[in-house]
Design an enzyme around this catalytic site. Structure first.
Site, PDB file in Angstrom:
ATOM      1  N   HIS A   1      -0.269  35.938 -20.886  1.00 19.38           N
ATOM      2  CA  HIS A   1      -1.645  36.325 -21.190  1.00 19.38           C
ATOM      3  C   HIS A   1      -2.278  35.355 -22.178  1.00 19.38           C
ATOM      4  CE1 HIS A   1      -1.513  40.201 -19.107  1.00 19.38           C
ATOM      5  NE2 HIS A   1      -0.257  40.290 -19.529  1.00 19.38           N
TER       6      HIS A   1
ATOM      7  N   LYS B   1      -3.240  47.342 -18.660  1.00 16.06           N
ATOM      8  CA  LYS B   1      -4.227  46.282 -18.474  1.00 16.06           C
ATOM      9  C   LYS B   1      -4.970  46.433 -17.154  1.00 16.06           C
ATOM     10  CE  LYS B   1      -2.355  42.959 -21.582  1.00 16.06           C
ATOM     11  NZ  LYS B   1      -1.283  43.845 -22.110  1.00 16.06           N
TER      12      LYS B   1
ATOM     13  N   CYS C   1      18.805  29.583   2.829  1.00 16.19           N
ATOM     14  CA  CYS C   1      17.730  30.587   2.949  1.00 16.19           C
ATOM     15  C   CYS C   1      16.542  29.907   3.600  1.00 16.19           C
ATOM     16  CB  CYS C   1      17.376  31.123   1.559  1.00 16.19           C
ATOM     17  SG  CYS C   1      15.825  32.034   1.492  1.00 16.19           S
TER      18      CYS C   1
ATOM     19  N   CYS D   1      13.582  31.242   4.542  1.00 19.32           N
ATOM     20  CA  CYS D   1      12.237  31.634   4.077  1.00 19.32           C
ATOM     21  C   CYS D   1      11.820  30.803   2.873  1.00 19.32           C
ATOM     22  CB  CYS D   1      12.210  33.106   3.686  1.00 19.32           C
ATOM     23  SG  CYS D   1      12.762  34.225   4.955  1.00 19.32           S
TER      24      CYS D   1
ATOM     25  N   CYS E   1      20.061  35.231   4.910  1.00 18.36           N
ATOM     26  CA  CYS E   1      20.927  34.405   4.052  1.00 18.36           C
ATOM     27  C   CYS E   1      22.010  35.181   3.300  1.00 18.36           C
ATOM     28  CB  CYS E   1      20.092  33.588   3.065  1.00 18.36           C
ATOM     29  SG  CYS E   1      19.245  34.578   1.835  1.00 18.36           S
TER      30      CYS E   1
HETATM   31  C1  LIG Z   1       5.035  46.756 -14.594  1.00 14.55           C
HETATM   32  C2  LIG Z   1       5.129  45.788 -15.743  1.00 14.55           C
HETATM   33  C3  LIG Z   1       4.288  44.678 -15.812  1.00 14.55           C
HETATM   34  C4  LIG Z   1       4.356  43.803 -16.893  1.00 14.55           C
HETATM   35  N1  LIG Z   1       3.624  42.661 -16.888  1.00 14.55           N
HETATM   36  C5  LIG Z   1       3.696  41.795 -17.917  1.00 14.55           C
HETATM   37  C6  LIG Z   1       2.978  40.584 -17.900  1.00 14.55           C
HETATM   38  O1  LIG Z   1       2.356  40.233 -16.911  1.00 14.55           O
HETATM   39  N2  LIG Z   1       3.007  39.798 -18.986  1.00 14.55           N
HETATM   40  C7  LIG Z   1       3.697  40.137 -20.097  1.00 14.55           C
HETATM   41  O2  LIG Z   1       3.611  39.417 -21.081  1.00 14.55           O
HETATM   42  N3  LIG Z   1       4.457  41.250 -20.127  1.00 14.55           N
HETATM   43  C8  LIG Z   1       4.485  42.068 -19.055  1.00 14.55           C
HETATM   44  N4  LIG Z   1       5.253  43.193 -19.043  1.00 14.55           N
HETATM   45  C9  LIG Z   1       6.119  43.455 -20.189  1.00 14.55           C
HETATM   46  C10 LIG Z   1       7.419  42.660 -20.111  1.00 14.55           C
HETATM   47  O3  LIG Z   1       7.962  42.707 -18.817  1.00 14.55           O
HETATM   48  C11 LIG Z   1       8.396  43.267 -21.112  1.00 14.55           C
HETATM   49  O4  LIG Z   1       7.772  43.313 -22.357  1.00 14.55           O
HETATM   50  C12 LIG Z   1       9.691  42.500 -21.234  1.00 14.55           C
HETATM   51  O5  LIG Z   1      10.270  42.225 -19.997  1.00 14.55           O
HETATM   52  C13 LIG Z   1      10.641  43.322 -22.090  1.00 14.55           C
HETATM   53  O6  LIG Z   1      11.847  42.627 -22.221  1.00 14.55           O
HETATM   54  P1  LIG Z   1      13.063  43.279 -22.990  1.00 14.55           P
HETATM   55  O7  LIG Z   1      14.060  42.201 -23.156  1.00 14.55           O
HETATM   56  O8  LIG Z   1      12.591  44.013 -24.188  1.00 14.55           O
HETATM   57  O9  LIG Z   1      13.585  44.421 -22.004  1.00 14.55           O
HETATM   58  P2  LIG Z   1      14.617  44.345 -20.792  1.00 14.55           P
HETATM   59  O10 LIG Z   1      14.338  43.216 -19.894  1.00 14.55           O
HETATM   60  O11 LIG Z   1      14.637  45.700 -20.172  1.00 14.55           O
HETATM   61  O12 LIG Z   1      15.991  44.039 -21.505  1.00 14.55           O
HETATM   62  C14 LIG Z   1      16.719  45.023 -22.192  1.00 14.55           C
HETATM   63  C15 LIG Z   1      18.179  44.822 -21.837  1.00 14.55           C
HETATM   64  O13 LIG Z   1      18.974  45.691 -22.619  1.00 14.55           O
HETATM   65  C16 LIG Z   1      20.061  46.110 -21.823  1.00 14.55           C
HETATM   66  N5  LIG Z   1      20.603  47.337 -22.410  1.00 14.55           N
HETATM   67  C17 LIG Z   1      20.023  48.549 -22.499  1.00 14.55           C
HETATM   68  N6  LIG Z   1      20.839  49.431 -23.114  1.00 14.55           N
HETATM   69  C18 LIG Z   1      21.976  48.751 -23.411  1.00 14.55           C
HETATM   70  C19 LIG Z   1      23.206  49.121 -24.024  1.00 14.55           C
HETATM   71  N7  LIG Z   1      23.425  50.375 -24.455  1.00 14.55           N
HETATM   72  N8  LIG Z   1      24.165  48.174 -24.175  1.00 14.55           N
HETATM   73  C20 LIG Z   1      23.971  46.901 -23.729  1.00 14.55           C
HETATM   74  N9  LIG Z   1      22.824  46.513 -23.121  1.00 14.55           N
HETATM   75  C21 LIG Z   1      21.836  47.416 -22.966  1.00 14.55           C
HETATM   76  C22 LIG Z   1      19.432  46.317 -20.455  1.00 14.55           C
HETATM   77  O14 LIG Z   1      20.396  46.313 -19.411  1.00 14.55           O
HETATM   78  C23 LIG Z   1      18.460  45.158 -20.384  1.00 14.55           C
HETATM   79  O15 LIG Z   1      19.014  44.026 -19.730  1.00 14.55           O
HETATM   80  C24 LIG Z   1       5.246  44.074 -17.956  1.00 14.55           C
HETATM   81  C25 LIG Z   1       6.108  45.171 -17.864  1.00 14.55           C
HETATM   82  C26 LIG Z   1       6.082  45.992 -16.750  1.00 14.55           C
HETATM   83  C27 LIG Z   1       7.066  47.094 -16.618  1.00 14.55           C
END
Ligand SMILES: Cc1cc2nc3c(=O)[nH]c(=O)nc-3n(C[C@H](O)[C@H](O)[C@H](O)COP(=O)(O)OP(=O)(O)OC[C@H]3O[C@@H](n4cnc5c(N)ncnc54)[C@H](O)[C@@H]3O)c2cc1C
Length: 486
Positions: A58, A263, A413, A415, A453
Site C-alpha cells: 500500500h 479496505k 508445469c 500452465c 504437474c
Molecule cells: C484477506 C486478506 C488480505 C490482505 N491483504 C493485504 C494487502 O494487500 N497488503 C498488506 O499489506 N496486507 C494485507 N493483508 C495482511 C497481511 O496478509 C498480514 O498482515 C500478514 O500476512 C500477517 O503475517 P503474520 O506473519 O503476522 O501472520 P502469519 O502469516 O499467519 O504467520 C503466523 C505464523 O505463526 C505460526 N504459528 C501460529 N501459532 C503457532 C504456534 N503455537 N507455534 C508455532 N507457530 C505458530 C503459523 O503457522 C503462521 O505460519 C491481508 C490479509 C488478509 C487476510
C-alpha cells in the site's frame, strides 16, 4: 540450505511464527551478533495468512490517525521496495486507484489525499474525470466518478517475499525449526524462557510472538490476556493469465455507508500477470479457509459497480485468507505487560504485509535495547538470489539458461512454464512438499491448478530426496497424496 532438527538449545531470541512478520524480524535480527531461532508449527515458512492475501504494498494514505497501521505504512512501502531489490522479490509498482461512483464521497477522497500528503507520499492525485480514469483503466465502469491515484502502490508475491526473508535470515545464521507447534512457555527465572512443543524444547532470553491468528493463544501461555484476536475471512476469485492486462492498477472501491472495517473490495493485477477480485469480510471462529457460493456471489455484486464486465468464465480458482483482527483495532507491537522480555507483534492485519519491515525495525530496536546493543555481525549478507524463473525470461536468456543447465529444457508445469531445473532448485533450498514447490516456483498455480504437474513434481521430489512416493505430502503432516508409486 537444509532444514535444522531440534535439540535442546539456548537462543538469545526465539521468534514464534514464520510468517512474513516472523521472517522479516528474523532477517533484521540476523544482521546482529545474536542467536536467533524461529519456531513454526507448519512444515514451511509463509503458510499462514502470508500465503493468502491481496499482495499489495500500500502507498500509505489510509488508516485512522494515531494508529500504528497508518504510521508504519508509508515507511514500510519504502523499506519493502529496497528489500525487493536486495532479495530479488517480485515487485511491480502498478499504482492504485481508490474509486467512488457517488460524488457524495468526494470529501472522503479529499481527506485521504490530505492525509497521504501529510504522510510524505509522492505521486498522489485526485482524478475527477471519468475519461482520465479510463485512460489508466480502459475496462473500468463509466460510472466511476472520481479516483484517488497513488502512484507509489505496488504488487508483490507475499509468499515469495516471506521465503526470501527466510532464506536470507538462514544464510545469516538464524535457525528455523519447522513442525514445532509451541504448546507452552515457562519462565526459568533469570535463565530465560523454556519453550515447549511436541517432544521439542528450546530455551531463549527473549521471545517474540508473531503467531498471527494464534498469537493471543501464544500470549496466554505467559498469562498475557491483554488482547483478543478475531479471525476474519476474506475470499477471492482468481482469473487466468489469459486475462493479463484486464486491470492495470490496484483498484479499490471506497467502502460505502457505515462499513469501513476493511479496505473494501478490490480488483487488482497480481505480480505474476493474472488478476483477482475480492476479498470480502466475514468474522469466523476457527481456521476456516473454505469458500462459499454465497460469498463469491457477494463479491461479484460488489465489484460490479467498478467493473461490470469481468470475464467470470476465466476464473481459475477461489481461495480464502484469514485476517488477524485485534480487539484494539490496531497492530499490537511491544513488550507484554506480563514480562518485559516477551514481545508481541500481533493483530497484524492489513496493511501488515506492507508494514512487515517497519514492524521488524521497531521490534529490532526494542530487542537491542533489552539486550544492551549487540554488535553488527561482521559477515552479514543483505542480498539473496531468487530461483531463476524460465517463464519471466526473454528468448535469449531462456537459451542461455538451457545451455547452462539442461533441466531448463524440461517443462514440468505447462500452465506456468515451470521447468525441472526450478523444481530441483526449490528442493535444494529445503522444500519437500507440493505446496513448498508451488510457492517457490509457481508449479501448480495456473489454470489446471496442478492437475498436470502434481505427479511430475512428486516424482522429482521422490528422486531428489528419497522420500517414498506415498509419504510425499501436499503441505506436511498427514496430507498424503498417493497410496503407491505412480
Ligand atoms: C484477506 C486478506 C488480505 C490482505 N491483504 C493485504 C494487502 O494487500 N497488503 C498488506 O499489506 N496486507 C494485507 N493483508 C495482511 C497481511 O496478509 C498480514 O498482515 C500478514 O500476512 C500477517 O503475517 P503474520 O506473519 O503476522 O501472520 P502469519 O502469516 O499467519 O504467520 C503466523 C505464523 O505463526 C505460526 N504459528 C501460529 N501459532 C503457532 C504456534 N503455537 N507455534 C508455532 N507457530 C505458530 C503459523 O503457522 C503462521 O505460519 C491481508 C490479509 C488478509 C487476510
Amino acid at each position: 540450505m537444509g532444514r535444522q532438527h531440534m535439540r535442546a538449545k539456548k537462543s538469545d531470541v526465539a521468534i514464534i511464527g514464520a510468517g512474513i512478520i516472523g521472517c522479516a524480524i528474523a532477517r533484521e535480527l540476523s544482521f546482529y551478533d545474536l542467536k536467533v531461532s524461529v519456531l513454526e508449527k507448519e512444515h514451511d515458512a509463509g503458510w499462514g495468512t502470508t500465503k493468502a492475501n491481496s499482495g499489495i504494498i500500500h502507498a500509505g494514505y489510509a488508516g485512522e490517525k494515531g494508529t500504528l497501521k497508518l504510521r508504519l505504512c508509508h515507511k514500510g512501502n519504502l523499506l519493502f521496495r529496497k528489500a525487493a531489490r536486495e532479495l530479488s522479490i517480485p515487485f511491480k509498482q502498478t499504482g492504485s486507484l481508490l474509486n467512488i461512483t457517488d460524488t457524495g464521497y468526494l470529501k472522503n477522497l479529499e481527506a485521504l489525499y490530505e492525509q497521504g500528503r501529510q504522510n510524505g507520499l509522492r505521486g498522489l492525485r485526485l482524478i475527477t474525470d471519468n475519461r482520465a480514469i479510463k485512460e489508466l483503466e480502459p475496462n473500468i465502469s463509466k460510472d466511476v466518478a472520481a479516483s484517488l491515484h497513488a502512484s507509489e502502490a505496488a504488487v508483490t508475491s507475499p509468499y515469495e517475499a516471506c521465503l526470501a526473508f527466510y532464506e536470507n535470515a538462514l544464510f545469516n545464521g538464524a535457525e528455523f525449526f519447522f513442525d514445532f507447534p509451541v504448546e507452552s512457555i515457562s519462565r526459568e527465572g533469570a535463565q530465560g524462557f523454556c519453550i515447549r512443543g511436541k517432544e521439542k524444547l528450546l530455551e531463549a532470553d527473549i521471545i517474540i510472538n508473531a503467531a498471527g491468528i494464534h498469537s493471543a493463544r501464544v500470549a496466554s501461555m505467559i498469562d498475557d490476556g491483554s488482547f483478543k484476536i478475531i479471525p476474519v475471512k476474506g475470499q477471492y476469485i482468481l482469473f487466468d493469465k489469459q486475462c493479463s492486462g484486464y486491470v492495470n492498477l490496484v483498484n479499490f472501491m471506497m467502502p460505502e455507508g457505515a462499513d469501513t472495517r476493511s479496505k473494501g473490495i478490490l480488483v487488482s493485477p497480481t505480480v505474476a500477470g493474472n488478476f483477482f477480485a475480492g476479498p470480502d469480510y466475514e468474522p469466523v471462529s476457527t481456521d476456516d479457509l473454505s469458500t462459499s457460493r454465497q460469498a463469491i456471489g457477494d463479491i461479484k455484486a460488489n465489484v460490479h459497480k467498478m467493473y461490470p464486465d469481468i470475464p467470470y468464465e476465466k476464473a481459475i480458482t477461489y481461495f480464502a485468507g484469514l485476517r488477524a483482527v485485534s480487539d484494539t483495532g490496531d497492530f499490537i507491537i511491544g513488550p507484554s505487560l506480563r514480562d518485559p522480555m516477551f514481545f508481541n507483534a500481533c493483530g497484524i492485519q492489513s496493511p501488515g504485509l506492507t508494514c512487515c519491515l517497519s514492524i521488524a525495525q521497531l521490534i529490532k530496536a526494542m530487542v537491542l535495547e533489552r539486550k544492551g546493543r549487540a554488535g553488527k555481525r561482521k559477515s552479514y549478507e543483505p542480498t539473496r538470489k531468487a530461483i531463476e524463473k524460465f517463464e519471466t525470461k526473454d528468448i535469449m536468456a531462456k537459451k542461455a539458461l538451457h545451455k547452462k543447465e539442461r533441466l531448463y529444457g524440461e517443462i514440468v508445469c505447462r500452465c506456468e512454464n515451470v521447468t525441472e531445473a526450478e523444481v530441483v532448485e526449490a528442493i535444494r533450498r529445503g522444500s519437500d512438499t507440493l505446496d513448498g514447490i508451488k510457492f517457490r516456483t509457481r508449479a501448480g498455480m495456473g489454470r489446471c491448478q496442478g492437475g498436470y504437474c502434481a505427479i511430475k513434481v512428486m516424482r522429482i521430489i521422490n528422486r531428489e530426496t528419497g522420500i517414498p512416493f506415498e509419504k510425499i505430502t501436499k503441505c506436511g503432516s498427514d496430507s498424503y497424496i498417493a497410496r503407491y508409486k505412480i
